[in-house]
Scaffold this motif. Structure first.
Motif, mmCIF file in Angstrom:
data_model
loop_
_atom_site.group_PDB
_atom_site.id
_atom_site.type_symbol
_atom_site.label_atom_id
_atom_site.label_comp_id
_atom_site.label_asym_id
_atom_site.label_seq_id
_atom_site.Cartn_x
_atom_site.Cartn_y
_atom_site.Cartn_z
ATOM 1 N N TYR A 150 6.967 10.222 -1.294
ATOM 2 C CA TYR A 150 6.148 9.960 -0.647
ATOM 3 C C TYR A 150 4.881 10.028 -1.007
ATOM 4 N N LYS A 151 3.887 8.779 -1.682
ATOM 5 C CA LYS A 151 2.464 8.364 -1.540
ATOM 6 C C LYS A 151 2.635 9.052 -3.292
ATOM 7 N N GLY A 152 3.767 8.813 -4.214
ATOM 8 C CA GLY A 152 3.568 8.869 -5.073
ATOM 9 C C GLY A 152 3.735 10.726 -5.936
ATOM 10 N N LYS A 153 4.458 11.798 -4.591
ATOM 11 C CA LYS A 153 4.873 12.460 -5.016
ATOM 12 C C LYS A 153 6.029 13.082 -4.354
ATOM 13 N N THR A 154 7.006 13.773 -5.370
ATOM 14 C CA THR A 154 8.442 14.102 -5.300
ATOM 15 C C THR A 154 7.988 15.361 -4.491
ATOM 16 N N LEU A 155 8.805 15.640 -3.335
ATOM 17 C CA LEU A 155 8.098 16.862 -2.652
ATOM 18 C C LEU A 155 10.378 17.710 -2.345
ATOM 19 N N LEU A 165 12.155 -2.040 6.907
ATOM 20 C CA LEU A 165 12.053 -1.173 5.804
ATOM 21 C C LEU A 165 11.384 -1.651 4.277
ATOM 22 N N VAL A 166 10.689 -0.367 3.420
ATOM 23 C CA VAL A 166 9.813 -1.212 2.357
ATOM 24 C C VAL A 166 10.673 -0.486 1.266
ATOM 25 N N ASN A 167 10.369 -1.064 0.196
ATOM 26 C CA ASN A 167 10.359 -0.897 -1.337
ATOM 27 C C ASN A 167 10.260 1.227 -2.020
ATOM 28 N N CYS A 168 10.913 1.577 -2.446
ATOM 29 C CA CYS A 168 10.411 2.537 -2.248
ATOM 30 C C CYS A 168 9.691 2.419 -3.926
ATOM 31 N N GLU A 169 8.437 3.100 -3.884
ATOM 32 C CA GLU A 169 7.653 3.086 -5.358
ATOM 33 C C GLU A 169 8.719 3.525 -6.719
ATOM 34 N N LYS A 170 9.099 4.653 -6.372
ATOM 35 C CA LYS A 170 9.602 5.105 -7.084
ATOM 36 C C LYS A 170 10.786 4.824 -8.006
ATOM 37 N N HIS A 184 6.605 4.708 5.729
ATOM 38 C CA HIS A 184 6.001 5.995 6.602
ATOM 39 C C HIS A 184 6.602 7.452 6.205
ATOM 40 N N GLN A 185 7.872 7.453 5.525
ATOM 41 C CA GLN A 185 8.698 8.479 5.473
ATOM 42 C C GLN A 185 9.672 9.405 4.177
ATOM 43 N N VAL A 186 9.521 10.409 3.965
ATOM 44 C CA VAL A 186 9.765 10.417 2.560
ATOM 45 C C VAL A 186 11.361 10.119 2.035
ATOM 46 N N CYS A 187 11.469 9.146 0.835
ATOM 47 C CA CYS A 187 12.292 8.628 0.456
ATOM 48 C C CYS A 187 13.806 9.353 0.459
#
Ligand code: ZN
Length: 54
Positions: free
Chosen positions: A49-54, A27-32, A40-43
């Motif tokens: 995801y990658k600094g963008k909110t989808l 697991l990784v921590n969400c940047e936001k 490699h998956q949308v939070c």
């Protein structure tokens, strides 16, 4: 015959040291929102995801 000078405990073994700092779940921590999410998956919490909110 070559003999080991000391008996190695399980925690001192090469394999245990190799995986010392790796997260078994991966697991990784969400940047936001800093939630524990899969890489490699949308939070699922904030949709980041990658600094963008989808
Ligand atoms: Zn998030």
């Amino acid at each position: 015959m070559a003999e080991p000078k000391k008996k190695r405990s399980k925690t001192r073994s090469r394999r245990a040291r190799h995986n010392k700092n790796t997260n078994p779940i991966g697991l990784v921590n969400c940047e936001k929102c800093a939630a524990q999410i899969l890489p490699h998956q949308v939070c699922p919490h904030c949709g980041n995801y990658k600094g963008k909110t989808l």
